[in-house]
Scaffold this motif. Structure first.
Motif, PDB file in Angstrom:
ATOM      1  N   ASP A  62       0.895  -1.176   0.186  1.00  0.00           N
ATOM      2  CA  ASP A  62       0.099  -0.138   0.238  1.00  0.00           C
ATOM      3  C   ASP A  62       0.719   1.206  -0.003  1.00  0.00           C
ATOM      4  OD1 ASP A  62      -2.773   1.084   0.710  1.00  0.00           O
ATOM      5  OD2 ASP A  62      -1.579   2.083   1.973  1.00  0.00           O
ATOM      6  N   PHE A  63       0.305   2.361  -0.561  1.00  0.00           N
ATOM      7  CA  PHE A  63       1.172   3.726  -0.525  1.00  0.00           C
ATOM      8  C   PHE A  63       1.478   4.245   0.519  1.00  0.00           C
ATOM      9  CE2 PHE A  63      -2.945   5.287  -1.098  1.00  0.00           C
ATOM     10  CZ  PHE A  63      -2.831   6.732  -0.345  1.00  0.00           C
ATOM     11  N   PRO A  70      -0.854   5.945  -4.980  1.00  0.00           N
ATOM     12  CA  PRO A  70      -0.414   4.723  -5.693  1.00  0.00           C
ATOM     13  C   PRO A  70       0.006   5.253  -7.163  1.00  0.00           C
ATOM     14  CG  PRO A  70      -2.850   5.011  -5.656  1.00  0.00           C
ATOM     15  CD  PRO A  70      -2.221   6.244  -4.866  1.00  0.00           C
ATOM     16  N   ASN A  71       0.665   4.115  -7.527  1.00  0.00           N
ATOM     17  CA  ASN A  71       1.212   4.126  -9.235  1.00  0.00           C
ATOM     18  C   ASN A  71       0.579   3.000 -10.049  1.00  0.00           C
ATOM     19  OD1 ASN A  71       2.958   2.221  -8.254  1.00  0.00           O
ATOM     20  ND2 ASN A  71       4.690   3.269  -8.407  1.00  0.00           N
ATOM     21  N   ALA A  72      -0.301   2.130  -9.069  1.00  0.00           N
ATOM     22  CA  ALA A  72      -0.744   0.889  -9.927  1.00  0.00           C
ATOM     23  C   ALA A  72      -2.167   0.661  -9.021  1.00  0.00           C
ATOM     24  CB  ALA A  72       0.179  -0.113  -9.764  1.00  0.00           C
ATOM     25  N   GLU A  73      -3.141   0.003 -10.037  1.00  0.00           N
ATOM     26  CA  GLU A  73      -4.381  -0.367  -9.446  1.00  0.00           C
ATOM     27  C   GLU A  73      -4.511  -1.732 -10.035  1.00  0.00           C
ATOM     28  OE1 GLU A  73      -7.158   2.362 -10.732  1.00  0.00           O
ATOM     29  OE2 GLU A  73      -7.096   1.664 -12.882  1.00  0.00           O
ATOM     30  N   CYS A  74      -5.473  -2.427  -9.252  1.00  0.00           N
ATOM     31  CA  CYS A  74      -5.890  -3.924  -9.627  1.00  0.00           C
ATOM     32  C   CYS A  74      -7.144  -3.762 -10.140  1.00  0.00           C
ATOM     33  CB  CYS A  74      -5.861  -4.891  -8.312  1.00  0.00           C
ATOM     34  SG  CYS A  74      -6.039  -6.396  -8.905  1.00  0.00           S
ATOM     35  N   LEU A 103      -0.020   0.024  -4.464  1.00  0.00           N
ATOM     36  CA  LEU A 103      -1.470   0.098  -4.578  1.00  0.00           C
ATOM     37  C   LEU A 103      -2.059   0.760  -3.613  1.00  0.00           C
ATOM     38  CD1 LEU A 103      -2.173  -3.720  -5.271  1.00  0.00           C
ATOM     39  CD2 LEU A 103      -2.040  -1.982  -6.890  1.00  0.00           C
ATOM     40  N   ASP A 104      -3.276   1.168  -3.687  1.00  0.00           N
ATOM     41  CA  ASP A 104      -4.057   1.816  -2.602  1.00  0.00           C
ATOM     42  C   ASP A 104      -5.069   0.589  -2.190  1.00  0.00           C
ATOM     43  OD1 ASP A 104      -6.241   3.090  -0.991  1.00  0.00           O
ATOM     44  OD2 ASP A 104      -6.685   4.412  -2.553  1.00  0.00           O
TER      45      ASP A 104
END
Length: 118
Positions: A62-63, A70-74, A103-104
């Protein structure tokens, strides 16, 4: 990231055991798959648990406390032809070589995390 990645780049699929979501699941490797709106999963909330089996995606942090965001997501992808559901981790902006993917995990994670710190 071992190398620079453009925005919207597929990085890895989040893999694990699919199970019915429990309110206070002790696993630290859960990703919400869906809340069933139709079919056999109607009304069910499902998780992908990567605690015992899974991909490298379960190691993405987690950021919070590391970066501004975040710099990515699912994402949830559903193939209408096969019925397959996938959870790809995708970059949300350009990621430089050597930069950690983050991620967040969401508000529920943060609330549980703060409770565990007490």
């Amino acid at each position: 990231a071992a190398r620079g990645l453009p925005s919207a780049a597929w990085v890895v699929d989040y893999c694990g055991a699919v199970k019915v979501q429990r309110k206070h699941d002790p696993s630290s490797y859960l990703m919400e798959l869906c809340q069933g709106r139709s079919g056999p999963s109607r009304g069910m909330s499902l998780d992908v648990d990567a605690a015992a089996v899974g991909s490298e995606a379960r190691m993405i942090n987690d950021f919070t406390g590391i970066a501004r965001g975040p710099n990515a997501e699912c994402r949830v992808l559903h193939c209408p032809l096969t019925g397959e559901v996938r959870l790809p981790v995708v970059t949300t902006r350009v990621v430089r070589a050597g930069e950690e993917l983050l991620l967040d995990y969401g508000a529920f994670f943060l609330a549980d995390w703060k409770l565990g710190a007490d």
